[in-house]
Design an enzyme around this catalytic site. Sequence first.
Site, PDB file in Angstrom:
ATOM      1  N   SER A 483      35.998  36.046  40.990  1.00 45.21           N
ATOM      2  CA  SER A 483      36.860  37.144  40.556  1.00 45.21           C
ATOM      3  C   SER A 483      37.323  38.024  41.710  1.00 45.21           C
ATOM      4  CB  SER A 483      36.152  37.995  39.498  1.00 45.21           C
ATOM      5  OG  SER A 483      34.974  38.598  40.017  1.00 45.21           O
ATOM      6  N   ASP A 484      36.389  38.434  42.596  1.00 49.13           N
ATOM      7  CA  ASP A 484      36.825  39.333  43.667  1.00 49.13           C
ATOM      8  C   ASP A 484      37.657  38.597  44.711  1.00 49.13           C
ATOM      9  OD1 ASP A 484      34.557  37.992  44.502  1.00 49.13           O
ATOM     10  OD2 ASP A 484      33.478  39.752  45.183  1.00 49.13           O
ATOM     11  N   CYS A 485      37.374  37.306  44.947  1.00 48.90           N
ATOM     12  CA  CYS A 485      38.232  36.528  45.841  1.00 48.90           C
ATOM     13  C   CYS A 485      39.633  36.416  45.250  1.00 48.90           C
ATOM     14  CB  CYS A 485      37.655  35.134  46.058  1.00 48.90           C
ATOM     15  SG  CYS A 485      36.038  35.123  46.862  1.00 48.90           S
ATOM     16  N   GLU A 488      41.374  39.855  45.663  1.00 45.64           N
ATOM     17  CA  GLU A 488      41.829  40.105  47.040  1.00 45.64           C
ATOM     18  C   GLU A 488      42.991  39.181  47.410  1.00 45.64           C
ATOM     19  OE1 GLU A 488      40.839  42.710  48.476  1.00 45.64           O
ATOM     20  OE2 GLU A 488      39.114  43.155  47.200  1.00 45.64           O
TER      21      GLU A 488
END
Length: 757
Positions: A483-485, A488
């Site tokens: 999710s955070d990749c 970003e």
Amino acid sequence: MWRLKVADGGTDPYIYSTNNFVGRQIWEFDPHYGTPEERAEVETARENFWRNRYKVKPSSDILWRMQFLREKNFKQTIQQVKVGDDEEITYETTTTVVRRGAHFFSALQASDGHWPAENAGPLYFLPPLVMCLYITGHLDTVFPGEYRKEILRYLYCHQNEDGGWGFHIEGHSTMFCTTLSYICMRILGEGPDGGRDNACTRGRKWIRDRGGVTSIPSWGKIWLSIFGLFDWSGSNPMPPEFWLFPSFLHMHPAKMWCYCRMVYMPMSYLYGKRFVGPITPLVLELREELFLQPYNEINWKKVRHLCAKEDLYYPHPLLQDLMWDSLYICTEPLLTRWPFKKLRQKALEVTMKHIHYEDENSRYITIGCVEKVLCMLSCWVEDPNGDYFKKHLARIPDYIWVGEDGIKMQSFGSQEWDTGFALQALLACNMADEIGPTLKKGHEFVKESQVKDNPSGDFKSMYRHISKGSWTFSDQDHGWQVSDCTAEGLKCCLLFSMIPPEIVGTKMEPERLYNSVNILLSLQSKNGGLAAWEPAGASEWLEMLNPTEFFADIVIEHEYVECTASAIQALVLFKRLYPGHRKKEIENFITNAARFIEDIQMPDGSWYGNWGVCFTYGSWFALGGLAATGKTYHNCFAIRRGVEFLLSSQRNDGGWGESYVSCPDKKYTPLEGNRSNLVHTAWALMGLISSGQAERDMTPLHRAAKLLINSQMEDGDFPQQEITGVFMKNCMLHYAAYRNIYPLWALAEYRRRVPLP
């Protein structure tokens, strides 16, 4: 000499890619590469690391940096600047430092647009790979002489002063990693008293002084059983029948955290087979060296629950021990006898079907290095001459990394993660006129790396979530959405879409952006938080069944402040640029996500960081996420408390420095000696800037910026300091690119958002 190759698939007929190997980074040894002066420079770096190995334990990742800077003929032409004790920081001084850092970092970009970097540090990654290749008979082929030399160098460099090896390179010695490291040295040709600085003698003494290897934790028991140094009856059961459970049960594979699922899947296959490698003369010697009593006199049943105190982080509750005992005494004897053996055979077939599915959907990279070795060995056990195993062999180079401290095994690479932040740091420098080609190449890498499809076939029946539109942690071939990749990556594409295409290339098509948004929306939980890989929601009590002793919270997926904050920032920007797409859903997402961040704030005003050290890291993300929603210091109590935490933990030199022990202890602990860490300082500085600190009191910002400015090295680099990454609370991870990304980014934001003379 060693050389890093990028986006290279080689000539192996068993390797394939979804995007022509963009992001792949592999090392090769070329005996004819390099001049005598260049080779001498490498040897100097190695000896410098050895001399300082107890002071700075992460490598500076020097070898490939030397190569890239040499190939690009980089010379720093911008004069170095420093700020005196009573001197005021000016806009011009900051600009000079930012330009020096940006040009240096741009020179480290690979030809396909990403930034290579070490992503290693745990000391249990590499030895199982060596053990596996020894068992299958491929050790000499995969690791010829120069590889063995560098693997041994790594083991020597990271042996602790007491003779043992830690769970990670900065950790205290543990039975698990000391035993694995000792076996690895012996496999690679060292005698019982061999190794640099008496490494084998000291390691064996550490083990025997603590009663021998019978108290190795469960993962160690499994690997020793596979290797012929432990009896399978000394391990708790891992019945492959678990993979036959109906989906309505609380204890079902689909409800497990993906990494836990993917570790215990091949482990249960090997356990179900009771596989044991060849009993060689070396194995017989190790049986004498590692145990205090004769091997054939050990009561294996009595050692199942033993765990050395040095390794114990998560003590098993009584309920779990009772469960293991029930399986051991009642269930397992039945499943190994007729007619229940047929059920065991069916379970092994289903388990192997899942292993093959995961292998194929990750192009045989698998989800991570622990899983890689176990899946590879399982394929060999199933068919030693089969194509599955050959495809695994072809992907081993994807995990190998070479530094001045030797060869280590990567977690699985952080190419997309590092590059996403690197590009945001460079964009913040506002230097498109100077580094346009760098930005354009980076933009192309991000676009090329987005996952284009969901896992194959009926992926839900294989316990997989959607992945189309996501970004992985490493490269597209890896295939696992994060999710955070994804947030970003989406943020990068949106930022690039606001810059003229003649500078940074064509912007990403809206449909692909929509796919990324869909991934983020799908991973939000009812509490507003965002999970990392797959939707959370399984029962919390399942964590009581955590079978490991050295990790916490690994059985089910959880929500994380970093993932939640990253997604907020990406979706706020997306909503501004694409206001008509799923507007109500995105607004609800942002509202609920902000509430989650406020709800999980610690009593001291900080946030616990799950993937970086630790409260400084979590607080940077949280403050940035809350600020993106429009909350301010004046209207948000959580922001005020977060700012107070950061201000109260600033060191005397203007920086911040947090010990990695904050992560396992879940309590803020400063670095010893009032030291600062430049990466921590950068995180804190950006957190304060995002909270509007410049409007209240700029002094803390100036003090932090001064430390960063004066720490920049002559060539524009920043020095390597303590380890800054973490996972599962108790294991540290070295992100070698962080020392460049974050000080540069923080100074760029300082220059951009803080009034300077």
